[in-house]
Design an enzyme around this catalytic site. Structure first.
Site: not given
Length: 541
Positions: A293, A327
């Site tokens: 990720e 994020c």
């Protein structure tokens, strides 16, 4: 000897405590904060269950108080990486043979220890070294980590229960083996829970792990390892090393038993690692699993029918909680012209009320960004915007690193939907807004989709269901986590599996059953109860 099909406790999300004035949890974490501030800890690597030191010590700092060091950590070298691999492989056979319920018990116990006696310490360590306010620390380092452990146990049992059909005379079985080799977990600074999950998820399934955390997360990584040890995780299953990335990579990615990479971090680093693994592919015993990720340029788009107050609140929370270092943080927004003045006024009032400073003061909503390098990068973009004809800093814009790495929540308005801060991931408290003409809704959706290389999170605000449907369809590939009338942050394990595609990663959805499949190598077993004794088939007659 097991002779029963065991049922695990049903997973449920860990409650998030309030830490309101006068609460017992607030008093406990305040006591723990003062305790840690009164210490100078020396944090060791952990290899094969043993604490390892080296000849090099590096400071553990507080990003919000550079004058007060928390202690130091021992930095390792290539020899420590090799030792960690050797320790992992030595532990592998016995750990892989451990019955699944015994592995499950370890991580269920870890969750209960974390939600109880470890709660204050884990929160305090995350607050001090990663500069998180108590609420951000609680939802991350306690609630989400507990959820990862409990839900992954549940997902593991669901996987094991998936078995093929059998016909008369045949028994078909699926055996879910761990990968052949070791896993490399490379983890970020911003979420303590992600750091724990990236090594714990593969380990729960019988894999062994070499774990390299971010230098900025080492302080709470020590607490994680102490938690694992108290929960009963055997020595060598997870091995913690503090080394430079290239040093670790040179050893790990040239080892024949490298079996997988579990990564959260920057897109550039992930792409480089993938390239190295590809170049070394002939060296490995098996094709490595690559799960990552990475970056994001997360968006909010408001339709003219949206509620302005809801949009404003989503932007303030989504862009500036944890200094925009999630994020999933909102970093670009598209607001219709008819709504802009209302949203702008509401945001201005909210931002004027926000306090910034040390997380030790529970009244501070904003704390420091993580490192000087991050501070310098973010502040340089803010300064460029101040003198750019295409941009205007309408809120915030101040920054100072005299006492800590503090950057004021900053909002930039741009006339160019592809202005640099609409495209570039800054990973800080900077939100850029493009105001579009109300009748350009469909066109703006297409611009949004084409603007960024990333596809992690995004949100649409609208009371018009046709508009919601259009945005959902047009932005189908723009975000792996898509929100309707909500901010694009705050994914919860068991509710919103997290991950994105494009340059945002492999979208293997941490906190879901999908991620766990990546750390398994199934073996099909067919048993014939009455094997034939003649090669001839009936058609030959």
């Amino acid at each position: 000897m097991s002779n029963a099909f065991f049922e695990i406790p049903i997973a449920a999300n860990e409650p998030v405590l309030s830490y309101a004035p006068g609460s017992s949890e607030r008093a406990e974490v305040e006591t723990e904060l003062q305790k840690l501030l009164g210490q100078k800890r020396k944090v060791h690597m952990v290899i094969g269950g043993k604490k390892i030191s080296s000849g090099i010590e590096k400071d553990l700092i507080q990003p919000h108080d550079l004058s007060h060091k928390l202690g130091s950590f021992y930095e390792g070298g290539a020899e420590h990486v090799q030792q960690a691999i050797d320790a992992a492989l030595a532990a592998k056979e016995k750990w892989a043979a451990m019955p699944w319920q015994e592995r499950a018990a370890i991580f269920l116990k870890a969750a209960d220890l974390l939600s109880g006696p470890y709660r204050a310490r884990m929160n305090a360590a995350t607050m001090l070294a990663q500069s998180k306010n108590i609420y951000q620390a609680e939802i991350d380092s306690v609630a989400e980590m507990c959820d990862f452990f409990r839900y992954n146990v549940q997902y593991m049992t669901e996987i094991y229960a998936q078995q093929p059909e059998s016909v008369d005379g045949i028994w078909n079985r699926l055996e879910y083996r761990p990968l052949e080799g070791f896993i490399f977990a490379l983890t970020p600074f911003n979420f303590t829970s992600i750091a724990a999950n990236l090594c714990a998820a593969p380990a729960m399934l019988g894999n062994v792990v070499v774990w390299k955390p971010s230098d900025s997360q080492i302080y709470s990584a020590e607490v994680i390892m102490d938690l694992f040890e108290e929960a009963g995780l055997p020595a060598g299953v997870i091995n913690l090393v503090f080394v430079d990335g290239p040093v670790a990579g040179d050893v790990i990615f040239n080892h024949k038993d490298f079996a997988g990479l579990h990564f959260t971090g920057s897109t550039g680093v992930f792409q480089k690692l993938w390239q190295i693994i590809g170049n070394n592919i002939t060296k490995y015993r098996s094709y490595p699993r690559i799960v990552g990720e990475t970056g994001g340029k997360d968006f909010v788009i408001a339709h003219p029918s949206a509620n302005a107050a809801q949009v404003s609140t989503a932007l303030v929370r989504g862009a500036f909680e944890y200094q925009g270092q999630k994020c999933s943080a909102a970093s670009r927004a598209y607001i219709p012209k008819s709504m802009w003045q209302d949203v702008k006024e509401m945001m201005g009032k909210d931002l004027a009320s926000i306090k910034m400073g040390s997380p030790i003061d529970f009244g501070n909503f904003i704390n420091a960004v993580i490192t000087e390098a991050s501070f310098d990068k973010i502040s340089s973009y803010i300064e460029s915007a101040k003198s750019d004809a295409k941009a205007k800093v309408i809120f915030g814009g101040s920054h100072s690193k005299d006492k800590g790495y503090f950057i004021e929540p900053t909002v930039i308005e741009t006339s160019d939907p592809k202005y640099t801060t609409m495209c570039t991931e800054l990973f800080g408290p900077v939100l850029t807004i493009y105001v579009y003409e109300d009748d350009q809704w469909s066109e703006t959706l297409k611009i949004l989709d084409e603007t960024s290389e990333y596809a992690l999170t995004g949100a649409v605000f609208s009371r018009d269901r046709y508009a919601v449907k259009e945005a959902t369809d047009t932005l189908r590939n723009s975000a792996g986590n898509f929100y309707i009338n909500d901010k694009p942050t705050g994914a919860v394990v068991g509710q919103q599996p997290f991950g994105g595609a494009r340059a945002s990663g492999t979208n293997d959805k941490a906190g879901s059953i999908l991620n766990l499949y990546r750390w398994l190598s199934p073996r099909t077993i067919k048993e014939n109860f009455n094997p034939p004794t003649d090669y001839r088939y009936p058609f030959l007659g």
